[in-house]
Design an enzyme around this catalytic site. Structure first.
Site, mmCIF file in Angstrom:
data_model
loop_
_atom_site.group_PDB
_atom_site.id
_atom_site.type_symbol
_atom_site.label_atom_id
_atom_site.label_comp_id
_atom_site.label_asym_id
_atom_site.label_seq_id
_atom_site.Cartn_x
_atom_site.Cartn_y
_atom_site.Cartn_z
ATOM 1 N N THR A 107 94.263 -29.291 66.384
ATOM 2 C CA THR A 107 94.403 -27.841 66.276
ATOM 3 C C THR A 107 94.155 -27.143 67.606
ATOM 4 O O THR A 107 94.838 -26.194 67.964
ATOM 5 C CB THR A 107 93.399 -27.327 65.227
ATOM 6 O OG1 THR A 107 93.647 -28.030 64.024
ATOM 7 C CG2 THR A 107 93.530 -25.849 64.993
ATOM 8 N N THR A 183 89.679 -32.520 65.217
ATOM 9 C CA THR A 183 88.278 -32.690 64.817
ATOM 10 C C THR A 183 88.070 -33.823 63.812
ATOM 11 O O THR A 183 86.988 -34.388 63.744
ATOM 12 C CB THR A 183 87.722 -31.390 64.199
ATOM 13 O OG1 THR A 183 88.540 -31.034 63.088
ATOM 14 C CG2 THR A 183 87.684 -30.274 65.203
ATOM 15 N N ASP A 184 89.126 -34.161 63.051
ATOM 16 C CA ASP A 184 88.918 -35.107 61.941
ATOM 17 C C ASP A 184 88.349 -36.447 62.395
ATOM 18 O O ASP A 184 87.494 -37.026 61.731
ATOM 19 C CB ASP A 184 90.235 -35.355 61.192
ATOM 20 C CG ASP A 184 90.746 -34.103 60.504
ATOM 21 O OD1 ASP A 184 90.010 -33.088 60.503
ATOM 22 O OD2 ASP A 184 91.868 -34.132 59.968
ATOM 23 N N LYS A 262 81.543 -35.521 61.818
ATOM 24 C CA LYS A 262 82.095 -34.341 61.154
ATOM 25 C C LYS A 262 81.584 -34.352 59.721
ATOM 26 O O LYS A 262 81.798 -35.322 58.999
ATOM 27 C CB LYS A 262 83.623 -34.384 61.185
ATOM 28 C CG LYS A 262 84.258 -33.151 60.567
ATOM 29 C CD LYS A 262 85.759 -33.091 60.789
ATOM 30 C CE LYS A 262 86.306 -31.819 60.161
ATOM 31 N NZ LYS A 262 87.727 -31.621 60.416
HETATM 32 N N1 ASP Z 1 93.804 -32.459 61.265
HETATM 33 C C1 ASP Z 1 93.398 -31.950 62.559
HETATM 34 C C2 ASP Z 1 93.092 -33.127 63.438
HETATM 35 O O1 ASP Z 1 92.084 -33.747 63.306
HETATM 36 C C3 ASP Z 1 92.255 -31.034 62.421
HETATM 37 C C4 ASP Z 1 91.760 -30.417 63.677
HETATM 38 O O2 ASP Z 1 92.281 -30.523 64.753
HETATM 39 O O3 ASP Z 1 90.727 -29.762 63.585
HETATM 40 O O4 ASP Z 1 93.881 -33.429 64.278
#
Ligand code: ASP
Length: 461
Positions: A107, A183-184, A262
């Protein structure tokens, strides 16, 4: 009406837009049997269904409304949407530190224009400067897009390239490194980098954002500014994760790469240090360490990169009534290592004992971690634990399951000798294994939660 006006709308969705003579980027009020919804009609992607109209409401949230339920649409204006972020040359100041930002996707890479609210992939230094000008007050920034993937698609190839590129940048003399990441799986990448990149003389800071920058509550710019500051000015020369601290946007937290996870799917304060307290608090003015046992920044350029990696390793998340054939299947399929996330202090049921014995007899390296995440594997307390150790399963202290998984991949990439693997696994490289948990770590120093304070105030005692 042109296709541009219906971007992505087909079938019933498009029919309803045509009927009321509206299109994408129109400000509208949609009426349905359940009430009215005001917002901006957004384009749809080619892969989305054809039954919904999606609007961005004033709150910043996007909602999809079933075309069939719409009885009226009134138009209140139209917007010109500019997909470009102004490319401004990132200023160079020879007195400022030099930071390299590697992009991997997520993101944070795809939606960085937090002021206009537009959904734009931004990555060059000029685009970043155009959307987050504060970065230029901190450092001279060089960017390199290594990947553009959501983080579930990161894997050994990407981790190895990242580790090698980090090594090269350090040797070239950069003062700090930032890695933009989804973040995942950011904690998986942080863990493997903690093993692959050792004794860095400069901070290596991973950053992401939970909410995209087209939402008013986005954490993208907030986290990015902090991460760049930690890389440029911070004194913690380790692999760290820089994310939102408390639920209010007062400060960010710096977490150790092999102790972070996370812990919430959508909260901005999703990242927590487990089994310990975070390294530091960070805001736009200062970095306040919460502990002193970090590796400080150095002037030399020595760094050790070791990208060994065995892919045939897995995590076995134990659940009651697990059947032995699942363990046998892993052995048959050629898995070389298994990290069990056991219950409580590190337990599994009796029916799979024999299968674990078959696995260790076949030369598979089996390690035990705990699915409670906080606390240590303690296999001497109950008979179960002693029996499981008797099968050749090694307790992995307080390594988090994903961290133990990454470490086992790394260890087995270097050797298959049982004792050697064990030595690598149980000798801490950083803080993936600690002597003890701080007595208060579970309760505090994870970023104050104003909601908890508020809740406690409402309780009559
Ligand atoms: N689904 C995304 C990822 O981990 C979520 C994010 O970037 O926060 O790439």
């Amino acid at each position: 009406m042109s296709d541009k006006r219906f971007q992505g709308y087909r079938g019933p969705g498009r029919a309803v837009l045509e009927r009321f003579d509206v299109g994408v980027w129109h400000d509208v009020v949609l009426t349905t049997g359940d009430g009215s919804f005001a917002g901006l009609i957004l384009p749809r992607s080619e892969t989305s269904d054809d039954r919904h109209i999606v609007i961005k409401m004033e709150t910043g949230y996007n909602v999809g409304i079933l075309a069939d339920t719409i009885t009226n649409i009134t138009e209140h204006g139209r917007r010109e949407i500019n997909y470009e972020i102004p490319e401004k040359a990132f200023p160079f100041d020879k007195h400022k530190p030099n930071v390299t930002l590697f992009g991997t996707g997520g993101t944070i890479a795809s939606r960085l224009d937090y002021r206009t609210g537009a959904v734009i992939p931004a990555f060059s230094p000029g685009e970043l400067y155009g959307s987050v000008p504060e970065l230029a007050d901190i450092c001279n920034l060089t960017t390199e897009k290594l990947y553009g993937v959501f983080s579930e698609n990161m894997g050994p190839e990407q981790w190895i390239t990242l580790a090698n590129r980090i090594g090269e940048e350090i040797e070239k003399g950069v003062d700090g490194i930032v890695i933009g990441h989804g973040t995942d799986t950011m904690h998986h990448t942080a863990a493997i980098l903690s093993f692959m990149v050792q004794d860095s003389p400069v901070p290596i800071v991973m950053v992401g954002s939970q909410r995209s920058s087209d939402r008013p509550s986005s954490d993208a710019a907030f986290n990015l500014i902090h991460a760049v500051k930690a890389a440029a000015e911070g004194n913690i020369a380790e692999v760290i994760v820089c994310m939102f601290g408390p639920t209010s946007d007062e400060y960010g937290l710096l977490h150790r790469g092999a102790r972070v996870r996370k812990m919430h799917s959508s909260y901005r304060s999703a990242f927590r240090t487990l089994g310990d307290i975070p390294l530091a608090m960070i805001d736009s003015k200062s970095i306040s360490p919460l502990r002193q046992d970090f590796k400080p920044r150095r002037k030399d350029r020595n760094v050790t990169i070791n990208t060994a990696f065995e892919e045939r390793v897995t995590i076995l998340y134990y659940y009651p009534n697990m059947q032995p054939d699942i363990v046998d299947a892993m052995v048959e399929k050629g898995y070389r290592g298994i990290v069990i996330a056991g219950t409580g202090l590190g337990h599994v049921n009796k029916p799979i004992y024999a299968a674990l014995q078959r696995a260790t007899d076949a030369g598979v390296h089996v390690y035990m971690t705990v699915q409670t995440l906080w606390g240590y594997v303690q296999m001497y307390v109950y008979e179960t634990g002693r029996e499981i150790m008797g099968l050749g399963v090694t307790p992995a202290a307080n390594m988090l399951p994903e961290v133990a998984y990454m470490k086992l991949c790394w260890a087995l990439g270097q050797t298959t000798d049982r004792e050697e693997v064990k030595k690598i696994m149980l000798t801490p490289v950083g803080d993936e294994i600690t002597d003890r948990e701080p007595y208060d770590g579970y309760l505090i120093f994870q970023g104050a939660i104003p909601e908890v304070e508020e809740f406690l105030r409402t309780i009559k005692r």
